[in-house]
Design a protein around this motif. Structure first.
Motif, PDB file in Angstrom:
ATOM      1  N   ASN A  33       0.797  -1.223   0.000  1.00 59.69           N
ATOM      2  CA  ASN A  33       0.000   0.000   0.000  1.00 59.69           C
ATOM      3  C   ASN A  33       0.830   1.274   0.000  1.00 59.69           C
ATOM      4  O   ASN A  33       0.389   2.308  -0.494  1.00 59.69           O
ATOM      5  N   ALA A  37      -1.912   2.818  -2.897  1.00 57.89           N
ATOM      6  CA  ALA A  37      -3.033   2.159  -2.232  1.00 57.89           C
ATOM      7  C   ALA A  37      -4.017   1.591  -3.252  1.00 57.89           C
ATOM      8  O   ALA A  37      -3.962   1.902  -4.448  1.00 57.89           O
ATOM      9  N   ALA A 209      -2.972   8.490   3.457  1.00 62.75           N
ATOM     10  CA  ALA A 209      -3.915   7.368   3.484  1.00 62.75           C
ATOM     11  C   ALA A 209      -4.343   6.994   4.886  1.00 62.75           C
ATOM     12  O   ALA A 209      -5.354   6.302   5.068  1.00 62.75           O
ATOM     13  N   VAL A 230      -3.721   7.571  -1.762  1.00 66.24           N
ATOM     14  CA  VAL A 230      -4.847   7.785  -0.846  1.00 66.24           C
ATOM     15  C   VAL A 230      -6.159   7.489  -1.574  1.00 66.24           C
ATOM     16  O   VAL A 230      -7.096   8.271  -1.583  1.00 66.24           O
ATOM     17  N   CYS A 397      -3.061  -1.362   4.985  1.00 65.71           N
ATOM     18  CA  CYS A 397      -4.041  -0.292   5.097  1.00 65.71           C
ATOM     19  C   CYS A 397      -5.276  -0.857   5.798  1.00 65.71           C
ATOM     20  O   CYS A 397      -5.342  -2.047   6.118  1.00 65.71           O
TER      21      CYS A 397
END
Length: 417
Positions: A33, A37, A209, A230, A397
């Motif tokens: 990520n 992401a 993010a 993000v 994430c």
């Protein structure tokens, strides 16, 4: 926490494209990520919709007017998302390009004999720009060494090398190598205590993010993010600049409005996808709080993301189920320490007697996506002082799961040369 609300993790994962499979590889766990992401499904749909629109902004027709409204809405959304009540947002080629442009502008406008300060922990996006433009503008560059053991730099570290003639400062919000976050507000306060009029530029690319940005509280002049990190897509960056940075002489077309910082006609769809991102944080906040204020919901989402990602990294480090954690595997070394409160969803490790690229390949063969960071122009500033040629970056994430962490631990537990 997010995983304690029945069905919420599944609902989160359903909003992202390719959450558990790669269109080229097939089923896989995504622990890359920090390199980019996952993309929201809404962003994919918005991008396709706007790619088909032929009209541009600034024309006297309904389509053009609508595009301007969409851009203005996105800028307002970004102000809420990042808590910026003044200044302006604009789009550029990438987060790196925007950092270069902001840093270039403040350096060439700095008085002769001034200094530029930054830290050795920074990504080369800001370090390279600051060193280059300090040299061109005839300014001295001051390097603040980071703490190799923790992978961080502090306000006290900056204070030790600050002088009143520092005109430009750069700060990294979170490291893409160590995964550690810096206290931007305290560093900025320390800088301004000695040089009140210093222009402060922040690289927020890795941090964004993780959902907790508060520009009004930082007291800085520039902040850059890369939307593909993000939950949006590649192809553009977003910068926020203060009113006083907006007003500095900068690259622009002759006779263009003085406050303009964008070059050419920007992609309205890029702006629109940032509204999708902010809408997502708003939705997520609504799952964890009953607050009716949008900014409050976004803040709640950020807190929930941080808490859940900490839960996942703790499971990775301490173990889950009957699997030992990384700290209990004798052949694993964790960069920046196992117990580090600055961690933001990332654990970098080395495996004894196995080159990191080989580890990444073996994990990928088992359907687990990670990444090698090498002691090159991107990461040598962090790895060289540790005597390392490379490391494995495991970045997660809030859509990752403890089951995926267990898959990683099972793969690493018995990995031998």
């Amino acid at each position: 926490m997010l995983h304690e609300t029945p069905g919420l993790i599944d609902a989160i994962r359903a909003r992202f494209a390719h959450v558990d499979s790669c269109p080229f590889q097939g089923p896989r766990v995504f622990f890359e990520n920090a390199g980019g992401a996952l993309t929201l499904n809404s962003v994919v749909e918005t991008s396709a919709r706007f790619a088909a629109i032929p009209d541009n902004q600034g024309r006297d027709n309904l389509a053009s007017h609508a595009l301007v409204d969409i851009i203005n809405r996105a800028k307002s959304d970004l102000g809420t998302f990042m808590n910026a009540s003044a200044g302006q947002f604009f789009v550029g080629e990438s987060g790196t390009e925007l950092l270069f442009r902001m840093i270039r502008t403040v350096c060439v406008n700095a008085p002769k004999g001034a200094r530029v300060i930054g830290s050795s922990i920074e990504h080369p996006a800001s370090r390279s720009a600051a060193r280059r433009w300090a040299g061109i503008a005839g300014l001295d560059y001051v390097n603040v060494p980071h703490d190799d053991a923790t992978g961080t730099v502090t306000a006290e570290d900056y204070t030790a090398l600050m002088t009143p003639n520092v005109a430009v400062a750069t700060i990294l919000h979170a490291s893409p190598v160590t995964g550690m976050g810096m206290d931007v507000a305290s560093i900025a306060n320390a800088i301004r205590a000695i040089s009140p009029d210093c222009y402060i530029i922040v690289d927020g690319i890795q941090h964004a993010a993780h959902g907790q940005m508060d520009i009004d509280s930082y007291g800085v002049d520039g902040y850059a993010i890369s939307p593909y990190k993000v939950f949006s897509r590649h192809g553009y960056g977003i910068a926020w600049i203060s009113d006083r940075l907006t007003a500095l002489p900068h690259d622009q077309l002759i006779d263009a409005p003085a406050e303009g910082w964008e070059f050419g006609t920007r992609d309205t769809g890029a702006y629109a996808t940032m509204s999708d991102v902010v809408d997502y944080f708003d939705w997520l906040g609504g799952q964890v709080t009953d607050d009716t204020d949008r900014r409050a919901r976004i803040q709640a989402a950020g807190r929930a993301i941080h808490a859940y990602e900490t839960h996942l990294t703790n499971a990775m480090i301490d173990g889950t189920g009957n699997l030992p954690g990384l700290r209990d595997m004798d052949h694993i070394t964790i960069l920046a320490g196992a117990d580090n409160p600055a961690r933001e969803g990332l654990v970098s490790v080395v495996v004894r007697d196995i080159p990191s690229p080989e580890v990444v390949t073996r994990l990928n063969d088992q359907g687990i996506r990670t990444h090698t960071r090498k002691a090159d122009h991107y990461s040598g500033n962090v790895l060289d002082p540790l005597g390392l040629t490379d490391c494995i970056r495991i970045s997660l994430c809030h859509y990752n799961t403890e089951h995926e962490v267990a898959q990683l631990l099972a793969a690493l537990k018995d990995m031998k040369p």
